[in-house]
Enzyme design. Structure first.
Site, short mmCIF file in Angstrom:
data_model
loop_
_atom_site.label_atom_id
_atom_site.label_comp_id
_atom_site.label_asym_id
_atom_site.label_seq_id
_atom_site.Cartn_x
_atom_site.Cartn_y
_atom_site.Cartn_z
N TYR A 48 0.90 -1.26 0.04
CA TYR A 48 0.03 0.04 -0.08
C TYR A 48 0.61 1.30 -0.04
O TYR A 48 1.90 1.02 0.47
CB TYR A 48 -0.93 -0.03 1.19
N ASP A 62 -1.74 15.41 7.52
CA ASP A 62 -2.29 14.84 6.07
C ASP A 62 -3.55 15.51 5.93
O ASP A 62 -4.76 14.96 6.17
CB ASP A 62 -2.57 13.07 6.74
N ASP A 89 -2.89 5.67 -2.25
CA ASP A 89 -4.04 6.71 -1.72
C ASP A 89 -4.06 7.95 -2.67
O ASP A 89 -3.00 8.57 -2.64
CB ASP A 89 -3.45 6.94 -0.34
N ASP A 91 -6.29 10.32 -2.08
CA ASP A 91 -7.09 11.35 -1.32
C ASP A 91 -8.27 11.44 -1.97
O ASP A 91 -9.11 10.66 -2.43
CB ASP A 91 -6.11 12.55 -1.26
N HIS A 116 -7.26 4.82 -4.52
CA HIS A 116 -8.56 4.93 -3.86
C HIS A 116 -8.84 6.41 -3.79
O HIS A 116 -7.90 7.25 -3.58
CB HIS A 116 -8.87 4.26 -2.52
N GLU A 118 -11.53 9.33 -2.18
CA GLU A 118 -12.39 9.32 -1.15
C GLU A 118 -13.46 10.26 -1.27
O GLU A 118 -13.23 11.37 -2.07
CB GLU A 118 -11.64 9.61 0.25
N CYS A 126 -7.10 13.04 8.29
CA CYS A 126 -7.24 11.45 8.56
C CYS A 126 -8.66 10.76 8.76
O CYS A 126 -9.29 11.39 9.46
CB CYS A 126 -6.16 11.25 9.75
N ARG A 161 -13.54 5.24 -1.56
CA ARG A 161 -13.50 5.28 -0.13
C ARG A 161 -14.54 6.15 0.45
O ARG A 161 -14.75 7.09 -0.27
CB ARG A 161 -12.12 5.63 0.33
N GLU A 195 -14.27 3.65 5.47
CA GLU A 195 -13.38 4.13 6.42
C GLU A 195 -13.88 4.22 7.73
O GLU A 195 -15.03 4.47 8.02
CB GLU A 195 -12.82 5.46 5.88
N ASN A 217 -9.07 -1.12 6.96
CA ASN A 217 -7.89 -0.29 7.26
C ASN A 217 -7.42 -0.26 8.70
O ASN A 217 -8.07 0.00 9.37
CB ASN A 217 -8.24 1.27 6.85
#
Ligand SMILES: C[C@](O)(C(=O)O)[C@H](CC(=O)O)C(=O)O
Ligand SMILES: [Mg+2]
Length: 306
Positions: A48, A62, A89, A91, A116, A118, A126, A161, A195, A217
């Site tokens: 990942y 983040d 990721d 985002d 992914h 989101e 996060c 996500r 998530e 996750n």
């Protein structure tokens, strides 16, 4: 030597086959390119590539401060170091649907097997923190539809996500997450990343709601205890990520080492915990470089131990 001989299309097919296999696919977060060959050697199914780690390594929170260029470069650096599929990721997709399309092209070129996107608003945070906000179901669906439409390799895994679970407490939050997962599957998501699930039963609820593979996750210090691989497989989870774990392990060791160095004036007491020079050179595949050109590389350094 230099980079994996397995091309990105083959990695994507392997990723899809793994997701369909009925066995849990285990993807530790490769927090540096150097960890990717180790993850492969130790028998994991993939690696990942975490946004939280990328940001943290740069000393940033983040909250979506990293740029597409930085993320793509990282995706390439890690993907080329392993024969395994990588999941990155992306985002919130770096903007509007057209930006999402560009993101997909860039990440395809970087050689990742999947990505992914989101449904958080910008600035994102996060997924295991409180106070998150998500975009409407329509906007979330547009992001995924744009990604699906943009990909050139149909093998690229587009994962949706949803962060909706964390926005409303209790049963209602779960039921919103179930609805959102279904809606994202309907616009073509190949897999769902629910998530901040709080229990195995919550994963079961998502599992029952969609046909496509689902991800768990297992980030530490988050919203749930750390479920074992057996537990996750038992409730039908297809893929688990341990996104920030290697960074946390390494940073814990670094801090202890620095304290020891400061206080004792030597790192001699730390040697047992350190990766040896020989092991590092194994991961860097020095032997192949020597075989390739012995006039350029001679690693027999006199007086070097391990
Ligand atoms: C998976 C994640 O998106 C990541 O960037 O690795 C993070 C991990 C974390 O911050 O612990 C997340 O939002 O869960
Ligand atoms: Mg992230």
């Amino acid at each position: 030597m230099l980079s994996s001989q397995v091309d990105a299309r083959a990695k994507r097919q392997a990723f899809r086959a793994g997701l369909e296999s009925g066995r849990l696919q285990r993807f530790p977060g490769a927090f540096t390119p150097l960890t990717a060959p180790l993850i492969q050697e130790l028998g994991f199914e993939g690696a990942y590539i975490s946004g939280a780690v990328m940001a943290a390594e740069l000393g940033l929170p983040d909250i979506g401060l990293t740029t597409l260029t930085e993320v793509v470069q990282r995706g390439h650096q890690i993907s080329r170091m392993t024969d395994l599929p990588t999941l990155i990721d992306a985002d919130t997709g770096f903007g509007e649907p057209m930006n999402v399309a560009r993101t997909v092209h860039e990440l395809e070129d970087a050689g990742v097997a999947g990505l992914h996107i989101e449904d958080q608003v910008n600035p994102k945070r996060c997924g295991h923190l409180d106070g998150k906000e998500v975009v409407s179901a329509d906007v979330a669906a547009q992001r995924i539809a744009a990604a699906v439409k943009a990909r050139r390799d149909p093998g690229l895994v587009i994962m949706a996500r949803t962060d909706v679970r964390g926005t409303v407490p209790g049963e209602q939050g779960l039921s919103l997450a179930v609805d959102r997962a279904k809606a994202l599957e309907a616009v073509g998501a190949d897999a769902i990343f629910p998530e901040a699930m709080q229990s195995l039963a919550e994963f079961e609820a998502i599992r029952a709601a969609v046909k496509v593979p689902i991800l768990a996750n297992m980030t530490e210090f988050g919203k749930s205890r750390l479920f074992t691989h057996e537990e996750l497989e038992g409730v039908g989870v297809n893929l688990v990520i341990h996104p920030v774990s290697l960074l946390r392990i390494a940073m814990g060791a670094i801090e202890r080492g620095l304290v020891d160095l400061r206080d004792s004036g030597t790192l001699d007491g730390q040697l047992d915990g350190m990766q040896t020079r020989a092991r590092l050179y194994e991961l860097n595949d020095y032997a192949s470089y020597s075989a390739f050109d012995q006039t350029l590389f001679d690693f027999e350094v006199p007086g070097t131990h391990e």
